[in-house]
Structures are given as structure tokens and as C-alpha cells.
Design an enzyme around this catalytic site. Structure first.
Site, PDB file in Angstrom:
ATOM      1  N   VAL A  65       0.856  -1.197   0.000  1.00  0.00           N
ATOM      2  CA  VAL A  65       0.000   0.000   0.000  1.00  0.00           C
ATOM      3  C   VAL A  65       0.890   1.244   0.000  1.00  0.00           C
ATOM      4  O   VAL A  65       1.647   1.464   0.946  1.00  0.00           O
ATOM      5  CB  VAL A  65      -0.897   0.028   1.270  1.00  0.00           C
ATOM      6  CG1 VAL A  65      -1.737   1.300   1.277  1.00  0.00           C
ATOM      7  CG2 VAL A  65      -1.760  -1.206   1.345  1.00  0.00           C
ATOM      8  N   THR A  66       0.830   2.014  -1.070  1.00  0.00           N
ATOM      9  CA  THR A  66       1.574   3.280  -1.083  1.00  0.00           C
ATOM     10  C   THR A  66       0.785   4.338  -1.858  1.00  0.00           C
ATOM     11  O   THR A  66      -0.037   4.016  -2.715  1.00  0.00           O
ATOM     12  CB  THR A  66       2.959   3.165  -1.774  1.00  0.00           C
ATOM     13  OG1 THR A  66       2.784   2.765  -3.129  1.00  0.00           O
ATOM     14  CG2 THR A  66       3.879   2.206  -1.068  1.00  0.00           C
ATOM     15  N   VAL A  67       1.078   5.588  -1.533  1.00  0.00           N
ATOM     16  CA  VAL A  67       0.560   6.733  -2.287  1.00  0.00           C
ATOM     17  C   VAL A  67       1.727   7.720  -2.403  1.00  0.00           C
ATOM     18  O   VAL A  67       2.445   7.941  -1.415  1.00  0.00           O
ATOM     19  CB  VAL A  67      -0.648   7.376  -1.565  1.00  0.00           C
ATOM     20  CG1 VAL A  67      -1.069   8.681  -2.239  1.00  0.00           C
ATOM     21  CG2 VAL A  67      -1.826   6.397  -1.538  1.00  0.00           C
ATOM     22  N   ARG A 111      -3.281  12.022   1.318  1.00  0.00           N
ATOM     23  CA  ARG A 111      -4.441  12.596   2.013  1.00  0.00           C
ATOM     24  C   ARG A 111      -5.497  13.158   1.062  1.00  0.00           C
ATOM     25  O   ARG A 111      -6.092  14.191   1.312  1.00  0.00           O
ATOM     26  CB  ARG A 111      -4.014  13.670   3.033  1.00  0.00           C
ATOM     27  CG  ARG A 111      -2.895  13.242   3.972  1.00  0.00           C
ATOM     28  CD  ARG A 111      -3.216  11.998   4.797  1.00  0.00           C
ATOM     29  NE  ARG A 111      -2.100  11.692   5.673  1.00  0.00           N
ATOM     30  CZ  ARG A 111      -1.148  10.790   5.406  1.00  0.00           C
ATOM     31  NH1 ARG A 111      -1.213  10.057   4.299  1.00  0.00           N
ATOM     32  NH2 ARG A 111      -0.184  10.569   6.253  1.00  0.00           N
ATOM     33  N   ARG A 112      -5.657  12.442  -0.077  1.00  0.00           N
ATOM     34  CA  ARG A 112      -6.782  12.785  -0.956  1.00  0.00           C
ATOM     35  C   ARG A 112      -7.724  11.592  -1.068  1.00  0.00           C
ATOM     36  O   ARG A 112      -8.498  11.499  -2.018  1.00  0.00           O
ATOM     37  CB  ARG A 112      -6.281  13.118  -2.358  1.00  0.00           C
ATOM     38  CG  ARG A 112      -5.369  14.309  -2.438  1.00  0.00           C
ATOM     39  CD  ARG A 112      -5.138  14.632  -3.901  1.00  0.00           C
ATOM     40  NE  ARG A 112      -3.938  15.397  -4.095  1.00  0.00           N
ATOM     41  CZ  ARG A 112      -3.428  15.667  -5.295  1.00  0.00           C
ATOM     42  NH1 ARG A 112      -4.024  15.198  -6.391  1.00  0.00           N
ATOM     43  NH2 ARG A 112      -2.338  16.373  -5.403  1.00  0.00           N
ATOM     44  N   GLY A 113      -7.546  10.625  -0.177  1.00  0.00           N
ATOM     45  CA  GLY A 113      -8.478   9.507  -0.138  1.00  0.00           C
ATOM     46  C   GLY A 113      -8.133   8.332  -1.040  1.00  0.00           C
ATOM     47  O   GLY A 113      -8.971   7.458  -1.253  1.00  0.00           O
ATOM     48  N   TYR A 165      -4.618   1.987  10.031  1.00  0.00           N
ATOM     49  CA  TYR A 165      -5.650   1.042   9.588  1.00  0.00           C
ATOM     50  C   TYR A 165      -6.807   0.778  10.566  1.00  0.00           C
ATOM     51  O   TYR A 165      -7.741   0.070  10.209  1.00  0.00           O
ATOM     52  CB  TYR A 165      -4.995  -0.296   9.216  1.00  0.00           C
ATOM     53  CG  TYR A 165      -4.052  -0.150   8.033  1.00  0.00           C
ATOM     54  CD1 TYR A 165      -4.550   0.040   6.755  1.00  0.00           C
ATOM     55  CD2 TYR A 165      -2.674  -0.183   8.201  1.00  0.00           C
ATOM     56  CE1 TYR A 165      -3.703   0.195   5.674  1.00  0.00           C
ATOM     57  CE2 TYR A 165      -1.815  -0.030   7.115  1.00  0.00           C
ATOM     58  CZ  TYR A 165      -2.340   0.161   5.851  1.00  0.00           C
ATOM     59  OH  TYR A 165      -1.505   0.321   4.784  1.00  0.00           O
ATOM     60  N   LEU A 217      -5.757   5.805  -0.597  1.00  0.00           N
ATOM     61  CA  LEU A 217      -5.735   4.566   0.199  1.00  0.00           C
ATOM     62  C   LEU A 217      -7.160   4.168   0.578  1.00  0.00           C
ATOM     63  O   LEU A 217      -7.542   3.006   0.444  1.00  0.00           O
ATOM     64  CB  LEU A 217      -4.882   4.753   1.462  1.00  0.00           C
ATOM     65  CG  LEU A 217      -5.187   3.775   2.611  1.00  0.00           C
ATOM     66  CD1 LEU A 217      -4.848   2.346   2.224  1.00  0.00           C
ATOM     67  CD2 LEU A 217      -4.449   4.166   3.878  1.00  0.00           C
ATOM     68  N   PHE A 246       4.627 -10.136   4.881  1.00  0.00           N
ATOM     69  CA  PHE A 246       4.075 -10.070   3.512  1.00  0.00           C
ATOM     70  C   PHE A 246       3.734  -8.647   3.144  1.00  0.00           C
ATOM     71  O   PHE A 246       3.760  -7.766   3.993  1.00  0.00           O
ATOM     72  CB  PHE A 246       2.847 -10.974   3.378  1.00  0.00           C
ATOM     73  CG  PHE A 246       1.700 -10.644   4.296  1.00  0.00           C
ATOM     74  CD1 PHE A 246       0.682  -9.783   3.886  1.00  0.00           C
ATOM     75  CD2 PHE A 246       1.630 -11.172   5.582  1.00  0.00           C
ATOM     76  CE1 PHE A 246      -0.380  -9.464   4.735  1.00  0.00           C
ATOM     77  CE2 PHE A 246       0.568 -10.871   6.432  1.00  0.00           C
ATOM     78  CZ  PHE A 246      -0.430 -10.020   6.007  1.00  0.00           C
TER      79      PHE A 246
HETATM   80  C1  LIG Z   1      -0.095   5.570   4.327  1.00  0.00           C
HETATM   81  C2  LIG Z   1      -0.510   6.033   2.939  1.00  0.00           C
HETATM   82  C3  LIG Z   1      -0.703   4.820   2.030  1.00  0.00           C
HETATM   83  C4  LIG Z   1      -1.828   6.806   3.101  1.00  0.00           C
HETATM   84  O1  LIG Z   1      -2.374   7.085   1.815  1.00  0.00           O
HETATM   85  P1  LIG Z   1      -3.393   8.308   1.575  1.00  0.00           P
HETATM   86  O2  LIG Z   1      -3.970   8.151   0.228  1.00  0.00           O
HETATM   87  O3  LIG Z   1      -2.713   9.571   1.932  1.00  0.00           O
HETATM   88  O4  LIG Z   1      -4.506   7.988   2.661  1.00  0.00           O
HETATM   89  P2  LIG Z   1      -6.003   8.551   2.641  1.00  0.00           P
HETATM   90  O5  LIG Z   1      -5.999   9.953   2.040  1.00  0.00           O
HETATM   91  O6  LIG Z   1      -6.899   7.578   2.005  1.00  0.00           O
HETATM   92  O7  LIG Z   1      -6.269   8.628   4.185  1.00  0.00           O
HETATM   93  C5  LIG Z   1      -7.428   8.141   4.806  1.00  0.00           C
HETATM   94  C6  LIG Z   1      -7.393   8.574   6.239  1.00  0.00           C
HETATM   95  O8  LIG Z   1      -6.304   7.937   6.908  1.00  0.00           O
HETATM   96  C7  LIG Z   1      -5.478   8.920   7.517  1.00  0.00           C
HETATM   97  N1  LIG Z   1      -4.079   8.504   7.364  1.00  0.00           N
HETATM   98  C8  LIG Z   1      -3.490   8.122   6.233  1.00  0.00           C
HETATM   99  N2  LIG Z   1      -2.200   7.822   6.473  1.00  0.00           N
HETATM  100  C9  LIG Z   1      -1.994   8.015   7.781  1.00  0.00           C
HETATM  101  C10 LIG Z   1      -0.848   7.884   8.624  1.00  0.00           C
HETATM  102  N3  LIG Z   1       0.345   7.494   8.131  1.00  0.00           N
HETATM  103  N4  LIG Z   1      -1.002   8.135   9.929  1.00  0.00           N
HETATM  104  C11 LIG Z   1      -2.196   8.538  10.427  1.00  0.00           C
HETATM  105  N5  LIG Z   1      -3.325   8.685   9.672  1.00  0.00           N
HETATM  106  C12 LIG Z   1      -3.193   8.435   8.372  1.00  0.00           C
HETATM  107  C13 LIG Z   1      -5.727  10.206   6.751  1.00  0.00           C
HETATM  108  O9  LIG Z   1      -5.438  11.345   7.506  1.00  0.00           O
HETATM  109  C14 LIG Z   1      -7.185  10.090   6.433  1.00  0.00           C
HETATM  110  O10 LIG Z   1      -7.947  10.465   7.553  1.00  0.00           O
HETATM  111  P3  LIG Z   1      -9.149  11.514   7.432  1.00  0.00           P
HETATM  112  O11 LIG Z   1     -10.093  10.880   6.443  1.00  0.00           O
HETATM  113  O12 LIG Z   1      -9.672  11.603   8.821  1.00  0.00           O
HETATM  114  O13 LIG Z   1      -8.525  12.756   6.913  1.00  0.00           O
HETATM  115  C15 LIG Z   1       0.561   6.979   2.312  1.00  0.00           C
HETATM  116  O14 LIG Z   1       0.750   8.082   3.153  1.00  0.00           O
HETATM  117  C16 LIG Z   1       1.911   6.320   2.081  1.00  0.00           C
HETATM  118  O15 LIG Z   1       2.170   5.820   0.999  1.00  0.00           O
HETATM  119  N6  LIG Z   1       2.804   6.311   3.100  1.00  0.00           N
HETATM  120  C17 LIG Z   1       4.131   5.714   2.956  1.00  0.00           C
HETATM  121  C18 LIG Z   1       4.090   4.218   2.767  1.00  0.00           C
HETATM  122  C19 LIG Z   1       3.248   3.508   3.817  1.00  0.00           C
HETATM  123  O16 LIG Z   1       3.350   3.762   4.989  1.00  0.00           O
HETATM  124  N7  LIG Z   1       2.412   2.571   3.361  1.00  0.00           N
HETATM  125  C20 LIG Z   1       1.617   1.744   4.221  1.00  0.00           C
HETATM  126  C21 LIG Z   1       2.203   0.385   4.196  1.00  0.00           C
HETATM  127  S1  LIG Z   1       1.399  -0.714   5.321  1.00  0.00           S
END
Ligand SMILES: CC(C)(COP(=O)(O)OP(=O)(O)OC[C@H]1O[C@@H](n2cnc3c(N)ncnc32)[C@H](O)[C@@H]1OP(=O)(O)O)[C@@H](O)C(=O)NCCC(=O)NCCS
Length: 412
Positions: A88-90, A96-98, A129, A100, A412
Site C-alpha cells: 500500500v503506497t501513495v 491525504r486525498r483519499g 488502519y 488509500l 508479507f
Molecule cells: C499511508 C498512505 C498509504 C496513506 O495514503 P493516503 O492516500 O494519503 O490515505 P487517505 O488519504 O486515504 O487517508 C485516509 C485517512 O487515513 C489517515 N491517514 C493516512 N495515512 C496516515 C498515517 N500514516 N497516519 C495517520 N493517519 C493516516 C488520513 O489522515 C485520512 O484520515 P481523514 O479521512 O480523517 O482525513 C501513504 O501516506 C503512504 O504511501 N505512506 C508511505 C508508505 C506507507 O506507509 N504505506 C503503508 C504500508 S502498510
């Protein structure tokens, strides 16, 4: 599907899309994958079972999400089908545009529609999560052992041999079939081949198989960082896999790892909390825990299926009241409601009920209760579980007692 920001959500079906998936994940995870070309060769033929999803903005992959079928071991050893989430990455430009959230809601709805009892993942950060109903369900520790070369542990007489990757993989798969550790997840064949050094180049690990009376009894994989300090050997062994069919095999493999010449320390990341390593050296204080963390997160989807699959240590009846706000609080989720567990000891049954509840908990606490990671009475003490009927926590402790702490075994 295209969202209101113009992001297109696609299923990855081609090598070109997989390249885009990799490039995005390399930025998100802050490191490119070693042996990426060999990995593409291995993954492309399996894209029908390894469900790679991409979020694409004007031709560039900006979000990645992988899911696949997995087997999760219940207390007692029964396999439970689950949907595993990974990669899972963005991109930082699109966070933070939704993205994930959109991937995750789609995945969980699919898993629920397919009738899977649970979804699983390993969380990079603790805070991500819980909003989707995942809760930390197993823990791991990293061990660091300072080898006392004056009192090396004794090995058994069982045969231990260095083997090549193919032989190691076959033995490692056979051992896994025999393990009944609660919380263990199945390993993707692709990850097995990767761990055996059979995908790509540059693997310098050593692999051994332990045999007892001709049968495979254990497997060990380790790497060495060779080092000398002041003309004395000071090498460090890192154990990446150590699995035995029983306690004797597990201890034998540790005894071997601790007695390799020139080795001053053995480190072993992500091991079980009840690993037998401390029982092997003459002085158990030479084994220290250098890190402790949650590892496997479980999102229950079908509570009756989960609790009907596990074993129970004592007869009894227990009614659980589960609050499940749904995926991202979008409305009652599939684990919401009241469920009665009934057992004579050994097998048990679980079904929805209207009976008064004994214990109340959130869906994020259910995975850890299901795997008996901690006594219910301790969770009641922290306020995570509410006891609604006097004596219910003590009854639950007896019913749910497990001979082993849960351990996912795989990453995994
Ligand atoms: C973690 C990650 C995938 C989140 O993706 P994203 O598209 O920004 O997430 P979303 O916009 O869908 O966020 C949904 C909600 O989760 C929250 N959230 C997302 N990532 C978070 C984090 N790292 N810590 C705390 N809250 C988080 C957001 O604030 C949002 O909350 P809201 O709806 O109350 O504003 C991205 O930041 C990323 O790639 N991080 C680095 C790699 C990583 O950690 N991957 C996860 C592997 S398990």
C-alpha cells in the site's frame, strides 16, 4: 473508476502497468526493489491471483494496493481463508486525498462479498488502519544474543546440512504444513522462492535443513556480517528463518546458530514472544529483546466463521457484543452485532444471537481475542473490553486459553 480529483483506479494486467506500480511503490517505501526485473518476470504470469491495483493520475501511477488470498491459522491449527493486503503506497504529492481509503473500501467490500472470514495486513505505521476495522492481533520481538564462547550450547545428534535454495524451499514448505502456531499466515509461493534466493541474483544467505530419522525436522536461513575487531573475530549472524517441528528441533537450530565459529552475536528479528531461544544458552541473560512490536493486523468480516474454526480449552458459553463502525465509519460493518460461542471444550460453534451480552468490545479488539493473544481479564483491566456479566472475563480466559502465543511467522 475515476474519482472527483480525476484519479483513475485500475487493475494491473500488464508488465508496463506493473512497472508503474513498482516505480510508485519505490518512492512510497523509499527504496527501489532489488531484482525488480526478475520480480516482474515472476509476477506477470500471476496477475490473476495477485490483485495489483493502481491509482493513476494523467498516465502516472500515484497509488498502489495489492491483495491476495491467504490462509490464517486459528487456535488449534485449522486454516481460515483470509484476504491479505500489502504494497500500500501513495506518492507524497497525492497523499491525504483519499486514495488509500478508496482502495481499502473496495478491497474489504470484495472480501466480504466473497464470504471471507477476515482480512489481514502488516501496518507500517500504527495509526493508519484502525479506521477500517483492523486491529493489532499478534506481536513479535527482535532478539540479540551475545555469544558466550566459553560455554557454547550442545547440539543434538540430528543431521544438519547446508543445502541449495531448491532443497531448502521444499523442506521449508514441508515444515510449514506441520506448524499449528495460531496466527501463522500462509506464504505466497513467490515469497517462498524469493526467501530461498531463487528470484534474481546477489543472495548470500546460508540455508540448512535439519533431519531426524530421514524426516525434515527444521530449517534455518542466516546471513553473516563478517567482522574482526582488534585481531579477534567479531562477526554477527542474522537469522531470517528458524523453524522446527517441535521444541527439540527449535532449540537444536538455536544451539547451532550460537556456536558458529567467529560469531560474537546472533540477531533474530520478528520472532515469537514465546520463542525458546532463552532456554538454549547456559546464561539466559545473554539473550536480550531489542525491539517489540505488533505485527499482524486482522479485520474480522465473519465472526461466526472465525469463532467456529478455533479450538477451546474449557467448556462454556459466551456472548460477545461487537461494535463495528464499518469501513472508515461508513455504517455498521459485517462484524457488528451479538454472537454466542458455545463449546464443550475442543471444537465450538458460534452464531448470531439476541441473548444478553457477557463482554462488549470493538471490532479492532476482536482479532487479538480470537487468537488468545492476551487474557480477556487483562484487556478488561485496560478498559479495551467491558465485562457486562460478573465472572465472564474469568470464564472467557479458561475457554480461550491457548498453548502458544500467536505468531504470524511470515512477513508479507
Ligand atoms: C499511508 C498512505 C498509504 C496513506 O495514503 P493516503 O492516500 O494519503 O490515505 P487517505 O488519504 O486515504 O487517508 C485516509 C485517512 O487515513 C489517515 N491517514 C493516512 N495515512 C496516515 C498515517 N500514516 N497516519 C495517520 N493517519 C493516516 C488520513 O489522515 C485520512 O484520515 P481523514 O479521512 O480523517 O482525513 C501513504 O501516506 C503512504 O504511501 N505512506 C508511505 C508508505 C506507507 O506507509 N504505506 C503503508 C504500508 S502498510
Amino acid at each position: 473508476m475515476t474519482d472527483s480529483n480525476g484519479i483513475e483506479f485500475q487493475r494491473v494486467t500488464t508488465r508496463e502497468q506493473l512497472q508503474g506500480f513498482h516505480d510508485c511503490a519505490a518512492v512510497g517505501f523509499q527504496s527501489p526493489m532489488p531484482n525488480a526485473e526478475a520480480w516482474f518476470d515472476a509476477v506477470v504470469p500471476q496477475l490473476d491471483v495477485l490483485d495489483h491495483r493502481a491509482a493513476v493520475d494523467r498516465g502516472r501511477t500515484v497509488g498502489t494496493f495489492l491483495s491476495f488470498d491467504q490462509s490464517l491459522t486459528a487456535v488449534g491449527g485449522a486454516p481460515v481463508p483470509a484476504r491479505a493486503v500489502s504494497a500500500v503506497t501513495v506518492l507524497p504529492t497525492h497523499r491525504r486525498r483519499g486514495i488509500l481509503g478508496a482502495h481499502m473500501r473496495g478491497c474489504l467490500a470484495d472480501a466480504e462479498a466473497a464470504g471471507l472470514p477476515a482480512a489481514t495486513l502488516i501496518a507500517a505505521e500504527y495509526a493508519i488502519y484502525g479506521r477500517y476495522g483492523f486491529g493489532p492481533s499478534t506481536e513479535v520481538v527482535d532478539y540479540r544474543i551475545v555469544v558466550d564462547r566459553t560455554r557454547l550450547p550442545e547440539r543434538s545428534g540430528d543431521e544438519l546440512r547446508y543445502v541449495d535454495g531448491e532443497e531448502h524451499l521444499a523442506a521449508a514448505d514441508r515444515i510449514r504444513e506441520r506448524l499449528t502456531i495460531p496466527g501463522r499466515v500462509s506464504r505466497l509461493p513467490l515469497n517462498g522462492r524469493m526467501a530461498a534466493g531463487l528470484i534474481g541474483k546477489g543472495d548470500t544467505k546460508q540455508r540448512l535443513v535439519l533431519r531426524r530419522g530421514g524426516d525434515v525436522a527444521g530449517v534455518l536461513t542466516y546471513g553473516v556480517e563478517g567482522k574482526w575487531t582488534d585481531s579477534r573475530p567479531d562477526s554477527v549472524v542474522t537469522v531470517s528463518e528458524l523453524l522446527g517441528v517441535d521444541a527439540a528441533a527449535e532449540r537444536d537450530l538455536w544451539a547451532f546458530a550460537m556456536s558458529i565459529d567467529w560469531v560474537a552475536a546472533v540477531v533474530a528479528p520478528q520472532r515469537a514472544l514465546d520463542d525458546l531461544v532463552t532456554t538454549v544458552p547456559a546464561d539466559p541473560r545473554t539473550v536480550q529483546v531489542s525491539n517489540r512490536s505488533d505485527l499482524l493486523w486482522i479485520r474480522p468480516l465473519d465472526v461466526p466463521a472465525l469463532f467456529s474454526a478455533r479450538n477451546y480449552a474449557a467448556p462454556g458459553r459466551l456472548v460477545l457484543d461487537v461494535t463495528d463502525p464499518g469501513y472508515d465509519g461508513a455504517g455498521p460493518g459485517p462484524a457488528h452485532g451479538r454472537f454466542v460461542i458455545s463449546t464443550d471444550g475442543g471444537a465450538g460453534t458460534c452464531s448470531a444471537t439476541d441473548e444478553p451480552a457477557d463482554l462488549a468490545l470493538d471490532v479492532t479488539d476482536l482479532g487479538r481475542l480470537w487468537l488468545s493473544d492476551e487474557p480477556v481479564s487483562r484487556r478488561v483491566g485496560t478498559g479495551a473490553i467491558r465485562e457486562l456479566t460478573g465472572g465472564a472475563a474469568a470464564r472467557a480466559d479458561l475457554m480461550l486459553l491457548s498453548p502458544r502465543r500467536p505468531w504470524a511467522v511470515e512477513h508479507f
